[in-house]
Design a protein around this motif. Structure first.
Motif, PDB file in Angstrom:
ATOM      1  N   ALA A   9      -0.268   1.195  13.279  1.00  0.00           N
ATOM      2  CA  ALA A   9      -1.213   0.444  14.466  1.00  0.00           C
ATOM      3  C   ALA A   9      -1.077  -0.798  14.447  1.00  0.00           C
ATOM      4  CB  ALA A   9      -2.779   0.903  14.103  1.00  0.00           C
ATOM      5  N   GLU A  10      -1.276  -1.671  15.776  1.00  0.00           N
ATOM      6  CA  GLU A  10      -1.349  -3.034  15.760  1.00  0.00           C
ATOM      7  C   GLU A  10      -2.603  -3.566  16.226  1.00  0.00           C
ATOM      8  OE1 GLU A  10       1.736  -3.245  18.530  1.00  0.00           O
ATOM      9  OE2 GLU A  10       3.271  -2.365  17.219  1.00  0.00           O
ATOM     10  N   GLU A  11      -2.801  -4.587  16.197  1.00  0.00           N
ATOM     11  CA  GLU A  11      -4.080  -5.255  16.703  1.00  0.00           C
ATOM     12  C   GLU A  11      -4.478  -5.235  18.105  1.00  0.00           C
ATOM     13  OE1 GLU A  11      -6.720  -9.646  16.818  1.00  0.00           O
ATOM     14  OE2 GLU A  11      -5.227  -9.439  15.234  1.00  0.00           O
ATOM     15  N   ALA A  12      -3.332  -4.937  18.944  1.00  0.00           N
ATOM     16  CA  ALA A  12      -3.468  -4.693  20.163  1.00  0.00           C
ATOM     17  C   ALA A  12      -4.005  -3.322  20.518  1.00  0.00           C
ATOM     18  CB  ALA A  12      -1.928  -4.871  21.090  1.00  0.00           C
ATOM     19  N   ASP A  13      -3.896  -2.473  19.598  1.00  0.00           N
ATOM     20  CA  ASP A  13      -4.487  -0.976  19.561  1.00  0.00           C
ATOM     21  C   ASP A  13      -5.828  -0.776  19.363  1.00  0.00           C
ATOM     22  OD1 ASP A  13      -1.809   0.258  19.993  1.00  0.00           O
ATOM     23  OD2 ASP A  13      -1.616   0.054  17.883  1.00  0.00           O
ATOM     24  N   ALA A  14      -6.504  -2.090  19.074  1.00  0.00           N
ATOM     25  CA  ALA A  14      -8.156  -1.845  18.611  1.00  0.00           C
ATOM     26  C   ALA A  14      -8.931  -1.292  19.547  1.00  0.00           C
ATOM     27  CB  ALA A  14      -8.578  -3.322  18.317  1.00  0.00           C
ATOM     28  N   ALA A  15      -8.724  -1.623  21.055  1.00  0.00           N
ATOM     29  CA  ALA A  15      -9.757  -1.180  21.904  1.00  0.00           C
ATOM     30  C   ALA A  15      -9.276   0.293  22.181  1.00  0.00           C
ATOM     31  CB  ALA A  15      -9.655  -1.967  23.248  1.00  0.00           C
ATOM     32  N   ALA A  16      -7.986   0.803  22.222  1.00  0.00           N
ATOM     33  CA  ALA A  16      -7.709   2.210  22.249  1.00  0.00           C
ATOM     34  C   ALA A  16      -8.090   2.827  21.085  1.00  0.00           C
ATOM     35  CB  ALA A  16      -6.423   2.324  22.576  1.00  0.00           C
ATOM     36  N   LEU A  17      -7.980   2.452  19.862  1.00  0.00           N
ATOM     37  CA  LEU A  17      -8.612   2.993  18.634  1.00  0.00           C
ATOM     38  C   LEU A  17      -9.826   3.381  18.741  1.00  0.00           C
ATOM     39  CD1 LEU A  17      -6.365   1.505  15.868  1.00  0.00           C
ATOM     40  CD2 LEU A  17      -6.412   3.649  16.277  1.00  0.00           C
ATOM     41  N   GLY A  18     -10.629   2.376  19.294  1.00  0.00           N
ATOM     42  CA  GLY A  18     -12.175   2.599  19.133  1.00  0.00           C
ATOM     43  C   GLY A  18     -12.743   3.515  20.149  1.00  0.00           C
ATOM     44  N   ALA A  19     -12.038   3.605  21.484  1.00  0.00           N
ATOM     45  CA  ALA A  19     -12.375   4.560  22.331  1.00  0.00           C
ATOM     46  C   ALA A  19     -11.940   6.121  21.591  1.00  0.00           C
ATOM     47  CB  ALA A  19     -11.518   4.317  23.655  1.00  0.00           C
ATOM     48  N   LEU A  20     -10.765   6.178  21.227  1.00  0.00           N
ATOM     49  CA  LEU A  20     -10.277   7.434  20.672  1.00  0.00           C
ATOM     50  C   LEU A  20     -11.247   7.858  19.438  1.00  0.00           C
ATOM     51  CD1 LEU A  20      -8.372   9.790  20.500  1.00  0.00           C
ATOM     52  CD2 LEU A  20      -6.648   8.247  18.938  1.00  0.00           C
ATOM     53  N   GLY A  21     -11.585   6.770  18.803  1.00  0.00           N
ATOM     54  CA  GLY A  21     -12.305   7.134  17.390  1.00  0.00           C
ATOM     55  C   GLY A  21     -13.988   7.624  17.993  1.00  0.00           C
ATOM     56  N   ARG A  22     -14.335   6.881  18.866  1.00  0.00           N
ATOM     57  CA  ARG A  22     -15.649   7.436  19.304  1.00  0.00           C
ATOM     58  C   ARG A  22     -15.611   8.608  19.878  1.00  0.00           C
ATOM     59  NH1 ARG A  22     -20.082   4.025  21.245  1.00  0.00           N
ATOM     60  NH2 ARG A  22     -18.932   2.169  20.294  1.00  0.00           N
TER      61      ARG A  22
END
Length: 175
Positions: A9-22
């Motif tokens: 994972a990269e910092e640029a993935d943060a928003a997508a990771l957050g949405a996926l996790g939620r």
């Protein structure tokens, strides 16, 4: 449709990771298992755990590692490990903990969970000076069965806070 790719994972993935996790947390624990979290507690937990700023901070944590499974620019799954934080008398921060292994609802059955688990366990073995640890919800029998197949055994129990709500969790250990 292309084959999913697993990568760090990269910092640029943060928003997508957050949405996926939620979404995966809601799909699994609220819709799937029917845990009746109070609305305010669930909202506070989801915000604290999955807002992009929180994910960016977690991505930079010393000793932590993250991987994502991606297909055509869409994140389908992720895994995160880091220094152990589980409340067990034998556990140390120098031991590795699998913190999250989330597979989106639409990616179930593609083998991504197993691929991420294998990759994560190999990394944990190389970056731990003791046993490996996992916390798992006591009602998630499928996950417990999977972890048992990889040599994990129940070593304790604890209460995992989702806001003020407390989930009954098992502590699993291997090694």
């Amino acid at each position: 449709m292309t084959e999913p790719v697993i990568r760090p994972a990269e910092e640029a993935d943060a928003a997508a990771l957050g949405a996926l996790g939620r979404q995966t947390f809601i799909d699994t624990f609220v819709d799937g298992f029917g845990i009746p979290y109070p609305t305010d507690d669930l909202a506070a937990f989801l915000d604290a755990s999955f807002r992009p700023a929180a994910i960016r901070t977690k991505l930079q944590e010393p000793g932590a590692a993250w991987w994502v499974a991606e297909r055509d620019g869409e994140l389908l799954a992720f895994a995160n490990t880091g220094p152990n934080t589980l409340p067990h008398p034998d556990a140390r921060p120098s031991h590795a903990e699998l913190r999250r292994l989330y597979v989106s609802k639409n990616a179930q059955g593609l083998g991504l969970g197993t691929r991420l688990l294998t990759l994560t366990l190999d990394w944990m073995e190389a970056h731990s000076d003791g046993p490996l640890w996992i916390g798992v919800w006591s009602g998630n029998l499928k996950a417990q069965k999977l972890y048992a197949a990889y040599g994990f055994e129940k070593a304790g129990e604890y209460q995992y806070p989702v806001g003020r709500w407390l989930d009954h969790e098992f502590i699993l250990r291997r090694g």
